[in-house]
Write a protein that holds these residues in place. Sequence first.
Motif, PDB file in Angstrom:
ATOM      1  N   ALA A 125       0.462  76.597  45.299  1.00 19.43           N
ATOM      2  CA  ALA A 125       0.492  77.909  45.346  1.00 19.43           C
ATOM      3  C   ALA A 125       0.017  78.772  46.322  1.00 19.43           C
ATOM      4  CB  ALA A 125       0.164  78.532  43.766  1.00 19.43           C
ATOM      5  N   ALA A 126      -1.060  78.556  46.796  1.00 14.55           N
ATOM      6  CA  ALA A 126      -2.188  79.349  47.726  1.00 14.55           C
ATOM      7  C   ALA A 126      -1.526  79.080  49.169  1.00 14.55           C
ATOM      8  CB  ALA A 126      -3.651  78.808  47.658  1.00 14.55           C
ATOM      9  N   ALA A 127      -0.857  77.903  49.274  1.00 10.99           N
ATOM     10  CA  ALA A 127      -0.425  77.936  50.615  1.00 10.99           C
ATOM     11  C   ALA A 127       0.759  78.854  50.617  1.00 10.99           C
ATOM     12  CB  ALA A 127      -0.059  76.503  50.870  1.00 10.99           C
ATOM     13  N   VAL A 128       1.663  78.659  49.748  1.00  8.72           N
ATOM     14  CA  VAL A 128       2.873  79.519  49.611  1.00  8.72           C
ATOM     15  C   VAL A 128       2.385  80.967  49.548  1.00  8.72           C
ATOM     16  CG1 VAL A 128       4.883  80.133  48.280  1.00  8.72           C
ATOM     17  CG2 VAL A 128       4.238  77.785  48.423  1.00  8.72           C
ATOM     18  N   LEU A 129       1.543  81.526  48.959  1.00  4.64           N
ATOM     19  CA  LEU A 129       1.001  82.774  48.988  1.00  4.64           C
ATOM     20  C   LEU A 129       0.761  83.312  50.252  1.00  4.64           C
ATOM     21  CD1 LEU A 129      -0.401  83.170  45.273  1.00  4.64           C
ATOM     22  CD2 LEU A 129       1.766  84.303  46.087  1.00  4.64           C
ATOM     23  N   ARG A 130       0.199  82.398  51.088  1.00  6.19           N
ATOM     24  CA  ARG A 130      -0.369  82.750  52.287  1.00  6.19           C
ATOM     25  C   ARG A 130       0.818  82.907  53.201  1.00  6.19           C
ATOM     26  NH1 ARG A 130      -4.558  79.239  51.115  1.00  6.19           N
ATOM     27  NH2 ARG A 130      -3.510  77.294  52.269  1.00  6.19           N
ATOM     28  N   LEU A 131       1.612  81.974  53.130  1.00  8.30           N
ATOM     29  CA  LEU A 131       3.150  82.008  53.957  1.00  8.30           C
ATOM     30  C   LEU A 131       3.822  83.305  53.597  1.00  8.30           C
ATOM     31  CD1 LEU A 131       4.962  80.352  55.918  1.00  8.30           C
ATOM     32  CD2 LEU A 131       5.965  79.584  54.038  1.00  8.30           C
ATOM     33  N   CYS A 132       3.886  83.743  52.318  1.00 11.78           N
ATOM     34  CA  CYS A 132       4.457  84.946  52.061  1.00 11.78           C
ATOM     35  C   CYS A 132       3.712  86.261  52.819  1.00 11.78           C
ATOM     36  CB  CYS A 132       4.468  84.933  50.529  1.00 11.78           C
ATOM     37  SG  CYS A 132       5.791  84.049  49.760  1.00 11.78           S
TER      38      CYS A 132
ATOM     39  N   ALA B 242      -2.647  77.548  36.680  1.00 11.65           N
ATOM     40  CA  ALA B 242      -1.203  77.492  37.423  1.00 11.65           C
ATOM     41  C   ALA B 242      -1.658  77.572  38.854  1.00 11.65           C
ATOM     42  CB  ALA B 242      -0.427  78.558  36.973  1.00 11.65           C
ATOM     43  N   ASP B 243      -1.599  76.789  39.635  1.00 12.66           N
ATOM     44  CA  ASP B 243      -1.963  76.487  41.310  1.00 12.66           C
ATOM     45  C   ASP B 243      -0.799  75.773  42.213  1.00 12.66           C
ATOM     46  OD1 ASP B 243      -2.227  73.887  40.432  1.00 12.66           O
ATOM     47  OD2 ASP B 243      -4.342  73.734  41.093  1.00 12.66           O
ATOM     48  N   ARG B 244       0.154  75.627  41.283  1.00 12.15           N
ATOM     49  CA  ARG B 244       1.470  74.861  42.099  1.00 12.15           C
ATOM     50  C   ARG B 244       2.647  75.063  41.394  1.00 12.15           C
ATOM     51  NH1 ARG B 244      -0.708  70.483  43.559  1.00 12.15           N
ATOM     52  NH2 ARG B 244      -2.939  71.298  42.965  1.00 12.15           N
ATOM     53  N   PHE B 245       3.819  74.793  41.952  1.00  9.51           N
ATOM     54  CA  PHE B 245       5.159  74.940  41.153  1.00  9.51           C
ATOM     55  C   PHE B 245       6.030  73.743  42.050  1.00  9.51           C
ATOM     56  CE2 PHE B 245       5.615  77.547  44.989  1.00  9.51           C
ATOM     57  CZ  PHE B 245       6.988  77.570  45.265  1.00  9.51           C
ATOM     58  N   TRP B 246       7.086  73.426  41.244  1.00 12.99           N
ATOM     59  CA  TRP B 246       7.892  72.574  41.561  1.00 12.99           C
ATOM     60  C   TRP B 246       9.156  73.113  41.771  1.00 12.99           C
ATOM     61  CZ3 TRP B 246       3.951  72.449  38.149  1.00 12.99           C
ATOM     62  CH2 TRP B 246       3.229  71.446  38.417  1.00 12.99           C
ATOM     63  N   VAL B 247      10.049  72.278  42.611  1.00 14.93           N
ATOM     64  CA  VAL B 247      11.660  72.548  42.443  1.00 14.93           C
ATOM     65  C   VAL B 247      12.215  71.179  42.201  1.00 14.93           C
ATOM     66  CG1 VAL B 247      14.008  72.971  43.640  1.00 14.93           C
ATOM     67  CG2 VAL B 247      11.790  74.504  44.148  1.00 14.93           C
ATOM     68  N   ILE B 248      12.915  71.031  40.858  1.00 14.71           N
ATOM     69  CA  ILE B 248      13.179  69.501  40.564  1.00 14.71           C
ATOM     70  C   ILE B 248      14.294  68.972  41.609  1.00 14.71           C
ATOM     71  CG2 ILE B 248      14.207  68.090  38.508  1.00 14.71           C
ATOM     72  CD1 ILE B 248      12.906  70.510  36.837  1.00 14.71           C
ATOM     73  N   ARG B 249      14.260  68.017  41.802  1.00 11.51           N
ATOM     74  CA  ARG B 249      15.211  67.101  42.841  1.00 11.51           C
ATOM     75  C   ARG B 249      16.094  66.338  41.805  1.00 11.51           C
ATOM     76  NH1 ARG B 249      12.932  63.599  46.826  1.00 11.51           N
ATOM     77  NH2 ARG B 249      15.039  63.759  47.678  1.00 11.51           N
ATOM     78  N   SER B 250      15.680  65.488  40.755  1.00 16.09           N
ATOM     79  CA  SER B 250      16.388  64.823  39.917  1.00 16.09           C
ATOM     80  C   SER B 250      15.615  64.670  38.411  1.00 16.09           C
ATOM     81  CB  SER B 250      16.884  63.364  40.515  1.00 16.09           C
ATOM     82  OG  SER B 250      15.490  62.767  40.704  1.00 16.09           O
ATOM     83  N   GLY B 251      16.362  64.506  37.526  1.00 17.06           N
ATOM     84  CA  GLY B 251      15.752  64.218  36.282  1.00 17.06           C
ATOM     85  C   GLY B 251      15.733  65.324  35.349  1.00 17.06           C
ATOM     86  N   ALA B 252      14.899  65.631  34.287  1.00 18.60           N
ATOM     87  CA  ALA B 252      14.736  66.417  33.392  1.00 18.60           C
ATOM     88  C   ALA B 252      13.583  66.839  32.965  1.00 18.60           C
ATOM     89  CB  ALA B 252      15.862  66.288  32.098  1.00 18.60           C
ATOM     90  N   VAL B 253      13.122  68.121  32.731  1.00 16.25           N
ATOM     91  CA  VAL B 253      11.779  68.667  32.305  1.00 16.25           C
ATOM     92  C   VAL B 253      11.931  69.610  31.032  1.00 16.25           C
ATOM     93  CG1 VAL B 253       9.845  69.855  32.895  1.00 16.25           C
ATOM     94  CG2 VAL B 253      10.795  68.230  34.530  1.00 16.25           C
ATOM     95  N   SER B 254      11.247  69.198  29.953  1.00 19.93           N
ATOM     96  CA  SER B 254      11.489  70.062  28.877  1.00 19.93           C
ATOM     97  C   SER B 254      10.070  71.079  29.017  1.00 19.93           C
ATOM     98  CB  SER B 254      11.134  69.576  27.555  1.00 19.93           C
ATOM     99  OG  SER B 254      12.342  68.439  27.532  1.00 19.93           O
TER     100      SER B 254
END
Length: 151
Positions: free
Chosen positions: A103-110, A41-53
């Motif tokens: 994720a690594a970039a977001v954690l550095r920003l945090c 798990a090295d990234r995450f997403w925010v869905i803009r359109s569509g559906a994910v199961s």
Amino acid sequence: MTKAIKLLTALPQPQRQSLMTLAKEVSFPEDFHIFEAGGTADRFWVIRSGAVSLTQQVTTQHTVTVAALGSGDLLGWSWLFPPYRWDFGAEAFSPVRAHEFDAAAVLRLCEEDRRLGMILVRSVAEILAHRLETTRGKLIEQYGSHRRGAL
């Protein structure tokens, strides 16, 4: 049941702008396996359109959908907690467009912006609590209907 929060709208404007500097636009075709349980798990997403199961492998031949995510929803939280492995699988139920975050970039920003870090962690925790509450309700409903049928 509480209303589901959306990650980006939960962030105050300055922190949202800061986070969005790290966003990369991606898309996934229908039936695409975005990640598998146990993977890194090295990234995450925010869905803009569509559906994910979100899926859980129950047996070697049987997978269960545990949640359906759509526009504005956070996809992936395992990047925030050791051992940084996906707990579920994720598959595009329809064509999906999303903001992808490393994720690594977001954690550095945090680390640089502690306010962003605190708000981000609280928002993810609130999202997880809501999903747990929803899942709990579904399980009680399902178990209750099986119980009634057994009587």
